[in-house]
Structures are given as structure tokens and as C-alpha cells.
Design an enzyme around this catalytic site. Structure first.
Site, PDB file in Angstrom:
ATOM      1  N   GLU A  39       0.802  -1.224   0.000  1.00 18.65           N
ATOM      2  CA  GLU A  39       0.000   0.000   0.000  1.00 18.65           C
ATOM      3  C   GLU A  39       0.833   1.272   0.000  1.00 18.65           C
ATOM      4  OE1 GLU A  39      -2.603  -0.303   3.362  1.00 18.65           O
ATOM      5  OE2 GLU A  39      -3.723  -2.001   2.525  1.00 18.65           O
ATOM      6  N   ASP A  43       3.644   6.993  -5.214  1.00 20.13           N
ATOM      7  CA  ASP A  43       2.480   6.448  -4.515  1.00 20.13           C
ATOM      8  C   ASP A  43       1.813   7.545  -3.694  1.00 20.13           C
ATOM      9  OD1 ASP A  43       1.383   3.546  -3.985  1.00 20.13           O
ATOM     10  OD2 ASP A  43       1.250   4.618  -2.082  1.00 20.13           O
ATOM     11  N   ASP A  58      -8.570   1.598 -10.733  1.00 15.79           N
ATOM     12  CA  ASP A  58      -7.301   0.928 -10.954  1.00 15.79           C
ATOM     13  C   ASP A  58      -6.566   0.655  -9.637  1.00 15.79           C
ATOM     14  OD1 ASP A  58      -5.292   0.119 -13.026  1.00 15.79           O
ATOM     15  OD2 ASP A  58      -4.079   1.674 -12.078  1.00 15.79           O
ATOM     16  N   GLU A 108     -10.075  -2.955  -9.491  1.00 11.84           N
ATOM     17  CA  GLU A 108      -9.086  -3.928  -9.919  1.00 11.84           C
ATOM     18  C   GLU A 108      -8.272  -4.369  -8.711  1.00 11.84           C
ATOM     19  OE1 GLU A 108      -5.070  -4.243 -12.670  1.00 11.84           O
ATOM     20  OE2 GLU A 108      -5.480  -2.530 -11.360  1.00 11.84           O
TER      21      GLU A 108
END
Length: 510
Positions: free
Chosen positions: A179, A192, A223, A247
Site C-alpha cells: 500500500e 504512490d 485501478d 481492480e
């Protein structure tokens, strides 16, 4: 530098009075069938057909006006929704020599990708779809943005503190690593987004609310969902106010299932991998695996499998025909999304028999096919869409009753899937095989001496005196059977057989 809402030079989406979105719920989407489009590779608004070398990873010219010009083509196959590439502004230059033709390298979430058209063009696409009773799904990216080494370009985020510190994902068994570290690699780094930062979170929630309302969007494909903390998603989905399907790239139902709590559902990757394994391996594949995985999905996903996106090709994975040439197997694989509990999704070009392998080869220009409507796979897809719509119309419980799998003697090579009034008989035996299925009277599907129609061929079979059914197919072709009485004598789907049985009683829906 602090993570601030950067206003300088920012293009704000213009709030406008726009036609209301058609659907704000997953329930409305379950009635739909989706055609997925890579915008740059589908069609040009001026009708031209330029060359397009997928290996170059550059823009080929497809745009929103091009999609509008081919809505007849899409709708004629029976699709009543489209899913298009991300619409926001992407980096203009090249990254590692590649251009952002796919739409996943966001530079400014509050501006549109000029390569696909202007705001009026996207609005026109939404309006054109709605005028036809069709839905618009837009692909979105929350997790990452490309590293340009100039944070001021990544609008509306104000600096490096809006993103997680640099670290590339190294351990997919460590969820924090998944993550908070970066996708990509040193030559193609993807920053990110720090979705633990409250400023960043509020920016994203406000952005998605405005994007949906400003452009009349009816649903969102999200996504890289597993790369964002799970508790980010419920309010994000609530802010969007429309169907959200995420997804989550995994073959494990248990890993995927929690994401169906935060979003409406997910793309059903676990079953996708089971289908690939069963069919791509041919007779060495095990069809029973499909039943096992999908049954687990029905049990573990929130709302069962009714809200999932069901697919067998997409822009991230090789096309079926890059590894399988046997057209009987291809036809069996293509049948799967239309006969299970999920929402069918067909990747553009599948109907034309495209054979591209791994990205970027699987992102071919569709205009090079001439949009040929005489292809055998296109005809099959049209029949499958028609059969699903007829099933929905005929049986009010169709969308709410889960499929069941009827055990077969040849469990490794055959599959019998019941979702009344549909009975799909699939095999991985290939064109040289002859396969048989047996449906016992104890299954309770049919009456004695009942006529069933294979909607892919309009051939008929008749049940036994006890309501049992025995079916044999040559050349390894799939069958999708419906009671003749469930068909419409005035419809386009095997209407002659429907007319012959017009006096028969309809099934009891009590």
C-alpha cells in the site's frame, strides 16, 4: 514542502448543469453488458485509419468523437455500456521512451487529456450514450502518478509530502509494503499517493464527486485498488455516488473479498485465472477449478458474485488467441462472462479475433479491422448478449439467483452451469473432441419432453420423459440452452423455434 492543495496554474473542472447520470447503484448495472475500450486504439472521429505500431507505445489517434461515431457498432452487438480509458490529463513527454496513450500516468486530475478531445467531446459522448439508453464507465487511477521530478506539475498536489517516500514494492505478502511503496521501477517510477494524508484524501473525494457530476458518468472502474488502504474506499465510493468496480490483481478469493466491502465490487480476477488455467491448458486443464473458485466467490464476496465484473480479456493481460488457436476453445472461453452471476465485460477487439500477447501487443488499433460485423465471434457475442437480456426479461429472479454447477462425469473437461432459464454447457476438449453432458431429473430444471434451444446455433434438444437431459456436442463447441417457451417469437434470437412453442406454458415464477 507540505502537502497543500495547489491552486496555481490549476484547471478546475467546470461545474455545469448536466443530464443526470443514469445509474447510481450496482443493482442497475447488473442488467448491463460492458464493452471495454482503450480510447486511443478504438476509432478516430474523422474516420481515418492511420498505422499503429503497438510496440512503439505511442498515441495512435483514437478519441472520444471516434467512440461516438462507432456506437452503432457497439450497440449492434448488444452492449449497453462502455468502459473507457482514464480521461484526465497525462504527462505530455515520454517516460522511458513511452507515451501515456493508455491514460494511466496522471499529471493533473482536474484537467482532461487533450489527446482524446475537449470537455465538450466527453460531454457529447456521455449524452450520445444516454440518448441510446447506454451507460458510461470511466477508468480512474487513485493510487499513483508518474515521477516527473517536478512535483509542481502533479496538480493539484502541492509537493513531495503528498506522496509516500520512495520505496519500490518488494514484498507482496506485506500489505503495508503493497500500500505504501511504489509501483514501477527505477526506470519508470510511479509515485504512490499518500492516502493517509487528510488533505490528499479530501482532494480525491472532492475530485471524484465533481468528475462524475460534470461529465455524466454512470460508473467507475478503479485501478490498482489493493495498493490503497481498505478504509479509504467506502467514502470514496460514497462521494462518487455511482457503481464502483475495482481492480484487485490476485487469484485468491480470500484476499480479494474484503475489497467488495469498500467498493461495490471488483473485477473477478480469481475466476479469470481459473478460467485461463482450465481452457488455456486445453485437455490438461481442470474445468472443475472454475466451479470451485466461483463458488468460493459467491460465498465470500459481499453481494455474492452479482456485482463483479466478469471478463476473460483486458488491456493488462494477453489475449486468449495469443496462446490458443483452437476456435472451439476460444468460443467456450468467450461464453463464460455472459452466463454466470457477474456483469459481462468484453475487451474491444475480442469480437474481431485479435491475438495480441502481453502489453503492449494486446492494445491493437481496432480501426485496422474495418469494424467487420461478419466475424464468427462477433455473431456469437451478439447471441450471448441477446440470450442474457432475454433471460432477464423472462425470469424476474434471474439477476438474484446464483448459478449452480451440475456435476458431470467428465469433470476435468466439461462444465454444466445452470442459471434458469439458461443452461450453459462448456468444454475444454477442443475442435477434435466429442463431449457429453447429463442433467438428471433430480436437478429439477425441466419438464418432461420439453424443447430446449441452443441459442448459439438454434438447434433443439428434447428432455426425457422424466425431465432429464442428455446432450452431446461435436467439435468441442459450447452450448447455451434455453427452453423454447422462454424465447420471444418476435425477437431476433431463434424466433422460429420460439414461435413453434408459443402455445407452451411459461415457467412458474412464484
Amino acid at each position: 514542502m507540505m502537502c497543500l492543495w495547489a491552486n496555481a496554474g490549476m484547471v478546475i473542472l467546470i461545474s455545469m448543469s448536466f443530464t443526470a447520470v443514469f445509474a447510481a447503484s450496482a443493482d442497475e448495472w447488473t442488467k448491463r453488458s460492458i464493452y471495454q475500450i482503450v480510447t486511443d486504439r478504438f476509432a478516430l472521429g474523422n474516420g481515418s485509419s492511420p498505422s499503429c505500431d503497438t510496440s512503439e507505445k505511442k498515441y495512435c489517434g483514437g478519441n472520444w468523437q471516434g467512440i461516438i461515431s462507432k456506437l452503432d457498432y457497439i450497440q449492434s452487438m448488444g452492449f449497453d455500456a462502455i468502459w473507457i480509458s482514464p480521461v484526465v490529463e497525462n504527462i505530455d513527454g515520454a517516460m522511458s521512451g513511452d507515451k501515456a496513450y493508455h491514460g494511466y500516468w496522471t499529471q493533473n486530475i482536474n484537467s482532461l487529456n487533450a489527446n482524446f478531445g475537449l470537455a465538450d467531446d466527453l460531454i457529447s459522448l456521455s449524452s450520445a450514450l444516454h440518448d441510446r439508453g447506454m451507460y458510461l464507465m470511466v477508468d480512474i487511477v487513485v493510487n499513483h502518478q508518474p515521477q516527473t521530478f517536478d512535483y509542481s506539475l502533479l496538480q493539484p498536489f502541492g509537493g513531495a509530502d503528498c506522496f509516500h517516500s520512495e520505496c519500490f514494492i518488494s514484498d507482496y505478502n506485506n500489505q503495508t509494503n503493497v500500500e505504501q511503496c511504489w509501483l514501477g521501477y527505477s526506470g519508470l517510477p510511479l509515485l504512490d499517493l499518500d492516502t493517509e494524508n487528510s488533505t490528499t484524501v479530501n482532494i480525491m473525494y472532492n475530485w471524484i464527486k465533481n468528475l462524475v457530476s460534470d461529465y455524466g458518468i454512470d460508473g467507475l472502474r478503479v485501478d490498482t485498488v489493493k495498493h490503497v488502504r481498505k478504509d479509504f474506499w467506502p467514502e470514496f465510493a460514497s462521494s462518487a455516488g455511482v457503481y464502483t468496480v475495482g481492480e484487485v490483481l490476485t487469484g485468491e478469493v480470500g484476499y480479494a473479498a474484503p475489497y467488495t466491502e469498500g467498493l461495490d465490487s471488483i473485477l473477478d480476477y480469481p475466476t479469470y485465472f481459473a478460467v485461463q488455467k482450465a481452457f488455456i491448458n486445453g485437455v490438461s486443464g481442470d474445468m472443475a477449478t472454475i466451479a470451485e473458485i466461483f463458488t468460493e466467490a459467491q460465498k465470500q464476496y459481499n453481494h455474492g458474485a452479482f456485482y463483479v465484473g466478469s471478463f476473460v480479456e483486458n488491456h493488462d493481460n494477453p489475449r486468449i488467441q495469443s496462446t490458443v488457436s483452437d476456435q472451439s476453445i476460444v468460443k467456450n472461453v468467450i461464453t463464460w462472462p455472459f452466463i454466470n452471476d457477474g456483469i459481462p465485460i468484453l475487451y474491444y477487439g475480442q469480437e474481431q479475433g485479435y491475438q495480441g500477447g502481453n502489453d503492449p501487443a494486446n492494445r491493437e488499433a481496432l480501426w485496422l479491422s474495418g469494424f467487420d460485423e461478419n466475424k464468427p465471434l462477433l455473431a456469437q457475442i451478439k447471441n450471448l448478449n441477446a440470450a442474457r437480456k432475454q433471460a432477464i426479461s423472462y425470469n424476474p429472479s434471474f439477476l438474484n439467483n446464483p448459478v449452480t454447477f451440475i456435476p458431470q462425469a467428465s469433470a476435468s473437461s466439461t462444465l454444466a452451469i445452470s442459471k434458469p432459464p439458461l443452461l450453459a454447457l462448456l468444454t475444454n476438449g477442443g475442435s477434435s473432441s466429442t463431449e457429453s453432458w447429463s442433467i438428471p431429473s433430480s436437478a429439477g430444471l425441466y419438464n418432461a419432453n420439453e424443447t430446449l434451444v441452443d441459442v448459439l446455433t438454434c438447434d433443439t434438444v428434447i428432455t426425457g420423459s422424466d425431465g432429464s437431459l442428455s446432450v452431446t456436442t461435436s467439435q468441442g463447441l459450447p452450448k447455451v440452452l434455453m427452453p423454447a417457451k422462454s424465447l420471444s417469437a418476435t425477437g431476433s434470437l431463434c424466433s422460429t423455434e420460439a414461435e413453434r412453442s408459443s402455445g407452451a406454458n411459461r415457467i412458474d415464477h412464484q
